[in-house]
Design a protein around this motif. Structure first.
Motif, PDB file in Angstrom:
ATOM      1  N   LEU A  69       0.822  -1.207   0.000  1.00 26.42           N
ATOM      2  CA  LEU A  69       0.000   0.000   0.000  1.00 26.42           C
ATOM      3  C   LEU A  69       0.855   1.256   0.000  1.00 26.42           C
ATOM      4  CD1 LEU A  69      -2.871  -1.047   2.422  1.00 26.42           C
ATOM      5  CD2 LEU A  69      -3.034  -0.654  -0.043  1.00 26.42           C
ATOM      6  N   PHE A  70       1.942   1.256   0.768  1.00 25.40           N
ATOM      7  CA  PHE A  70       2.810   2.429   0.788  1.00 25.40           C
ATOM      8  C   PHE A  70       3.572   2.586  -0.515  1.00 25.40           C
ATOM      9  CE2 PHE A  70       1.866   3.691   4.998  1.00 25.40           C
ATOM     10  CZ  PHE A  70       2.322   5.005   5.088  1.00 25.40           C
ATOM     11  N   ALA A  71       3.909   1.474  -1.161  1.00 29.81           N
ATOM     12  CA  ALA A  71       4.588   1.569  -2.457  1.00 29.81           C
ATOM     13  C   ALA A  71       3.664   2.194  -3.495  1.00 29.81           C
ATOM     14  CB  ALA A  71       5.052   0.184  -2.915  1.00 29.81           C
ATOM     15  N   ASN A  72       2.364   1.925  -3.387  1.00 24.11           N
ATOM     16  CA  ASN A  72       1.411   2.414  -4.379  1.00 24.11           C
ATOM     17  C   ASN A  72       0.657   3.677  -3.975  1.00 24.11           C
ATOM     18  OD1 ASN A  72       1.476   0.331  -6.589  1.00 24.11           O
ATOM     19  ND2 ASN A  72       1.254  -0.946  -4.782  1.00 24.11           N
ATOM     20  N   HIS A  73       0.510   3.919  -2.673  1.00 22.86           N
ATOM     21  CA  HIS A  73      -0.296   5.057  -2.214  1.00 22.86           C
ATOM     22  C   HIS A  73       0.365   5.833  -1.078  1.00 22.86           C
ATOM     23  CE1 HIS A  73      -3.535   3.447  -4.641  1.00 22.86           C
ATOM     24  NE2 HIS A  73      -3.359   2.282  -4.058  1.00 22.86           N
ATOM     25  N   LEU A 128       4.432   5.390   9.932  1.00 26.54           N
ATOM     26  CA  LEU A 128       4.033   4.287   9.059  1.00 26.54           C
ATOM     27  C   LEU A 128       4.856   4.259   7.774  1.00 26.54           C
ATOM     28  CD1 LEU A 128       0.167   4.405   9.520  1.00 26.54           C
ATOM     29  CD2 LEU A 128       1.742   2.634  10.346  1.00 26.54           C
ATOM     30  N   ALA A 129       5.221   5.423   7.266  1.00 30.16           N
ATOM     31  CA  ALA A 129       6.072   5.467   6.077  1.00 30.16           C
ATOM     32  C   ALA A 129       7.408   4.792   6.368  1.00 30.16           C
ATOM     33  CB  ALA A 129       6.295   6.909   5.626  1.00 30.16           C
ATOM     34  N   GLY A 130       7.980   5.058   7.530  1.00 31.07           N
ATOM     35  CA  GLY A 130       9.226   4.397   7.907  1.00 31.07           C
ATOM     36  C   GLY A 130       9.037   2.923   8.155  1.00 31.07           C
ATOM     37  N   ARG A 150      -7.282  -9.845  -0.227  1.00 28.39           N
ATOM     38  CA  ARG A 150      -6.808  -9.689  -1.608  1.00 28.39           C
ATOM     39  C   ARG A 150      -5.527  -8.859  -1.658  1.00 28.39           C
ATOM     40  NH1 ARG A 150      -8.240  -5.749  -5.327  1.00 28.39           N
ATOM     41  NH2 ARG A 150      -7.575  -6.267  -7.424  1.00 28.39           N
ATOM     42  N   ILE A 151      -5.491  -7.777  -0.889  1.00 28.30           N
ATOM     43  CA  ILE A 151      -4.286  -6.942  -0.849  1.00 28.30           C
ATOM     44  C   ILE A 151      -3.110  -7.746  -0.302  1.00 28.30           C
ATOM     45  CG2 ILE A 151      -3.239  -4.934   0.270  1.00 28.30           C
ATOM     46  CD1 ILE A 151      -6.045  -3.612   0.104  1.00 28.30           C
ATOM     47  N   GLU A 152      -3.358  -8.537   0.747  1.00 33.59           N
ATOM     48  CA  GLU A 152      -2.300  -9.380   1.306  1.00 33.59           C
ATOM     49  C   GLU A 152      -1.811 -10.392   0.266  1.00 33.59           C
ATOM     50  OE1 GLU A 152      -3.502 -11.240   4.968  1.00 33.59           O
ATOM     51  OE2 GLU A 152      -4.136  -9.330   5.825  1.00 33.59           O
ATOM     52  N   GLN A 153      -2.739 -10.999  -0.494  1.00 35.28           N
ATOM     53  CA  GLN A 153      -2.350 -11.971  -1.517  1.00 35.28           C
ATOM     54  C   GLN A 153      -1.516 -11.318  -2.609  1.00 35.28           C
ATOM     55  OE1 GLN A 153      -6.123 -13.538  -2.781  1.00 35.28           O
ATOM     56  NE2 GLN A 153      -6.236 -15.024  -1.103  1.00 35.28           N
TER      57      GLN A 153
END
Length: 172
Positions: free
Chosen positions: A52-56, A77-79, A146-149
């Motif tokens: 999620l952080f890589a994409n958003h 959370l970014a770190g 789904r996100i975890e998968q």
């Protein structure tokens, strides 16, 4: 002087965000890997957070600056989610400048009059934040697996790519 006030706000917010990022990066991620399972933060959920952080992540850092609790947590959370340092700093800097300008200019222009509208506006913003958190919670509940998968599959692909193995198809 208004410019000095805004510059100090940008500097303070930037330093605070940077400290939060490094705490998350140096202590948060190792602690989450070591103790996270005790609170349901599995390896797959950590990968999902990184995905999620890589994409958003940019949106989270930028918009998080405008909400009291997220202001602190977004950098942490970014770190923790290993957002690239240069990307974090670029977005954090823009977010701090925009945040300080909006708050500083609003305070300067409205001065004492702001106290008359602060209560209703603050209540509306709090309600919007609560609704947003509920919507986000529902989204994670419905799409978390789904996100975890997807995150786990991308991690496997990255490992295979590093070792020269063919890639699998990643669903969108």
């Amino acid at each position: 002087d208004m410019a000095a006030f805004i510059a100090a706000a940008v500097f303070g917010a930037g330093v605070g965000g940077t400290i939060g990022y490094w705490i998350g990066r140096r202590a948060g991620y190792p602690a989450a890997r070591r103790f996270g399972a005790r609170i349901g933060l599995t390896e797959r959920r950590l990968l999902a957070g990184q995905y999620l952080f890589a994409n958003h992540g940019g949106k989270i850092v930028l918009f998080g600056r405008f909400f009291a609790v997220l202001r602190t947590l977004a950098a942490l959370l970014a770190g923790l989610n290993v957002m690239p340092w240069k990307r974090f700093i670029a977005i954090q800097t823009v977010a701090c400048i925009v945040w300080a300008l909006i708050y500083g200019v609003t305070a300067y222009v409205f001065g004492n009059r702001i106290m008359h509208i602060a209560g209703p506006v603050g209540a509306a913003l709090l309600a919007a934040l609560v609704v947003g958190l509920i919507v986000f919670g529902v989204f994670l509940h419905r799409h978390g697996e789904r996100i975890e998968q997807i995150a786990a599959l991308r991690e496997r692909q990255a490992r295979r790519h590093r070792h020269g193995v063919a890639r699998e198809h990643v669903p969108r």
